[in-house]
Design a protein around this motif. Sequence first.
Motif, PDB file in Angstrom:
ATOM      1  N   GLY A   1       0.779  -1.231   0.000  1.00 38.24           N
ATOM      2  CA  GLY A   1       0.000   0.000   0.000  1.00 38.24           C
ATOM      3  C   GLY A   1       0.808   1.277   0.000  1.00 38.24           C
ATOM      4  O   GLY A   1       0.256   2.371  -0.160  1.00 38.24           O
ATOM      5  N   VAL A   2       2.137   1.188   0.181  1.00 41.28           N
ATOM      6  CA  VAL A   2       2.976   2.389   0.220  1.00 41.28           C
ATOM      7  C   VAL A   2       3.216   2.884  -1.198  1.00 41.28           C
ATOM      8  O   VAL A   2       3.648   2.132  -2.066  1.00 41.28           O
ATOM      9  N   SER A   3       2.917   4.168  -1.437  1.00 44.49           N
ATOM     10  CA  SER A   3       3.118   4.726  -2.773  1.00 44.49           C
ATOM     11  C   SER A   3       4.348   5.627  -2.854  1.00 44.49           C
ATOM     12  O   SER A   3       4.917   5.791  -3.926  1.00 44.49           O
ATOM     13  N   SER A   4       4.775   6.212  -1.722  1.00 46.39           N
ATOM     14  CA  SER A   4       6.011   6.990  -1.744  1.00 46.39           C
ATOM     15  C   SER A   4       6.585   7.124  -0.347  1.00 46.39           C
ATOM     16  O   SER A   4       5.866   7.067   0.646  1.00 46.39           O
ATOM     17  N   VAL A   5       7.918   7.298  -0.311  1.00 45.25           N
ATOM     18  CA  VAL A   5       8.641   7.472   0.946  1.00 45.25           C
ATOM     19  C   VAL A   5       9.692   8.553   0.727  1.00 45.25           C
ATOM     20  O   VAL A   5      10.393   8.540  -0.282  1.00 45.25           O
ATOM     21  N   LYS A   6       9.794   9.485   1.663  1.00 39.92           N
ATOM     22  CA  LYS A   6      10.846  10.495   1.608  1.00 39.92           C
ATOM     23  C   LYS A   6      11.517  10.537   2.976  1.00 39.92           C
ATOM     24  O   LYS A   6      10.907  10.943   3.960  1.00 39.92           O
ATOM     25  N   ALA A   7      12.760  10.078   3.028  1.00 37.83           N
ATOM     26  CA  ALA A   7      13.536  10.078   4.263  1.00 37.83           C
ATOM     27  C   ALA A   7      14.536  11.228   4.229  1.00 37.83           C
ATOM     28  O   ALA A   7      15.180  11.460   3.213  1.00 37.83           O
ATOM     29  N   VAL A   8      14.659  11.946   5.340  1.00 40.76           N
ATOM     30  CA  VAL A   8      15.587  13.070   5.440  1.00 40.76           C
ATOM     31  C   VAL A   8      16.476  12.843   6.660  1.00 40.76           C
ATOM     32  O   VAL A   8      16.029  12.987   7.807  1.00 40.76           O
ATOM     33  N   ALA A   9      17.719  12.484   6.423  1.00 38.36           N
ATOM     34  CA  ALA A   9      18.646  12.165   7.508  1.00 38.36           C
ATOM     35  C   ALA A   9      18.874  13.361   8.427  1.00 38.36           C
ATOM     36  O   ALA A   9      18.974  13.195   9.642  1.00 38.36           O
ATOM     37  N   ALA A  10      18.945  14.554   7.879  1.00 40.01           N
ATOM     38  CA  ALA A  10      19.247  15.746   8.668  1.00 40.01           C
ATOM     39  C   ALA A  10      18.217  15.997   9.766  1.00 40.01           C
ATOM     40  O   ALA A  10      18.560  16.493  10.843  1.00 40.01           O
ATOM     41  N   THR A  11      16.970  15.646   9.516  1.00 36.54           N
ATOM     42  CA  THR A  11      15.911  15.881  10.496  1.00 36.54           C
ATOM     43  C   THR A  11      15.452  14.599  11.179  1.00 36.54           C
ATOM     44  O   THR A  11      14.761  14.652  12.193  1.00 36.54           O
ATOM     45  N   GLY A  12      15.778  13.453  10.594  1.00 37.22           N
ATOM     46  CA  GLY A  12      15.316  12.182  11.120  1.00 37.22           C
ATOM     47  C   GLY A  12      13.867  11.894  10.767  1.00 37.22           C
ATOM     48  O   GLY A  12      13.272  10.954  11.279  1.00 37.22           O
ATOM     49  N   GLU A  13      13.295  12.697   9.880  1.00 43.77           N
ATOM     50  CA  GLU A  13      11.900  12.516   9.505  1.00 43.77           C
ATOM     51  C   GLU A  13      11.766  11.668   8.246  1.00 43.77           C
ATOM     52  O   GLU A  13      12.525  11.825   7.298  1.00 43.77           O
ATOM     53  N   VAL A  14      10.774  10.797   8.277  1.00 43.80           N
ATOM     54  CA  VAL A  14      10.457   9.960   7.125  1.00 43.80           C
ATOM     55  C   VAL A  14       8.967  10.140   6.847  1.00 43.80           C
ATOM     56  O   VAL A  14       8.134   9.848   7.708  1.00 43.80           O
ATOM     57  N   THR A  15       8.650  10.623   5.652  1.00 39.06           N
ATOM     58  CA  THR A  15       7.266  10.839   5.261  1.00 39.06           C
ATOM     59  C   THR A  15       6.838   9.690   4.363  1.00 39.06           C
ATOM     60  O   THR A  15       7.486   9.419   3.352  1.00 39.06           O
ATOM     61  N   VAL A  16       5.753   9.026   4.751  1.00 41.49           N
ATOM     62  CA  VAL A  16       5.254   7.873   4.016  1.00 41.49           C
ATOM     63  C   VAL A  16       3.840   8.169   3.533  1.00 41.49           C
ATOM     64  O   VAL A  16       2.979   8.572   4.320  1.00 41.49           O
ATOM     65  N   VAL A  17       3.614   7.979   2.237  1.00 38.47           N
ATOM     66  CA  VAL A  17       2.277   8.108   1.655  1.00 38.47           C
ATOM     67  C   VAL A  17       1.812   6.699   1.320  1.00 38.47           C
ATOM     68  O   VAL A  17       2.512   5.954   0.638  1.00 38.47           O
ATOM     69  N   SER A  18       0.621   6.350   1.833  1.00 42.71           N
ATOM     70  CA  SER A  18       0.107   5.000   1.631  1.00 42.71           C
ATOM     71  C   SER A  18      -1.394   5.027   1.367  1.00 42.71           C
ATOM     72  O   SER A  18      -2.070   6.015   1.642  1.00 42.71           O
ATOM     73  N   ALA A  19      -1.886   3.918   0.854  1.00 41.25           N
ATOM     74  CA  ALA A  19      -3.307   3.800   0.516  1.00 41.25           C
ATOM     75  C   ALA A  19      -4.176   3.796   1.763  1.00 41.25           C
ATOM     76  O   ALA A  19      -5.341   4.189   1.713  1.00 41.25           O
ATOM     77  N   ALA A  20      -3.632   3.341   2.877  1.00 37.52           N
ATOM     78  CA  ALA A  20      -4.348   3.286   4.152  1.00 37.52           C
ATOM     79  C   ALA A  20      -3.313   3.441   5.264  1.00 37.52           C
ATOM     80  O   ALA A  20      -2.124   3.252   5.030  1.00 37.52           O
ATOM     81  N   PRO A  21      -3.763   3.783   6.467  1.00 37.34           N
ATOM     82  CA  PRO A  21      -2.800   3.879   7.580  1.00 37.34           C
ATOM     83  C   PRO A  21      -2.055   2.557   7.762  1.00 37.34           C
ATOM     84  O   PRO A  21      -2.631   1.480   7.623  1.00 37.34           O
ATOM     85  N   LEU A  22      -0.766   2.666   8.053  1.00 34.97           N
ATOM     86  CA  LEU A  22       0.069   1.482   8.240  1.00 34.97           C
ATOM     87  C   LEU A  22       0.113   1.097   9.713  1.00 34.97           C
ATOM     88  O   LEU A  22       0.051   1.966  10.594  1.00 34.97           O
ATOM     89  N   ALA A  23       0.239  -0.192   9.979  1.00 43.28           N
ATOM     90  CA  ALA A  23       0.407  -0.656  11.356  1.00 43.28           C
ATOM     91  C   ALA A  23       1.802  -0.250  11.831  1.00 43.28           C
ATOM     92  O   ALA A  23       2.794  -0.461  11.114  1.00 43.28           O
TER      93      ALA A  23
END
Length: 76
Positions: A36-58
């Motif tokens: 269900g994951v359609s995109s992922v953007k990880a940013v090492a400098a901030t430690g943030e990972v943005t995940v776009v998915s068809a439904a909430p992930l467990a």
Amino acid sequence: MTAETDTLTTTVYRVTGMTCGHCEGSVTKELSALPGVSSVKAVAATGEVTVVSAAPLAVEDVRAAVDEAGYELAEA
């Protein structure tokens, strides 16, 4: 943080231990393999990972994928 649009869910996770582009790539690869994951953007400098998915992930699935990449999902 989770935001739902008409058909997609965007969630931002905090991942500890990422320090470079290789780290970002490893986390992106593992999370992109989740159903269900359609995109992922990880940013090492901030430690943030943005995940776009068809439904909430467990959270357990996200944690397992991040662990497989060699990093740790920070507690919310």
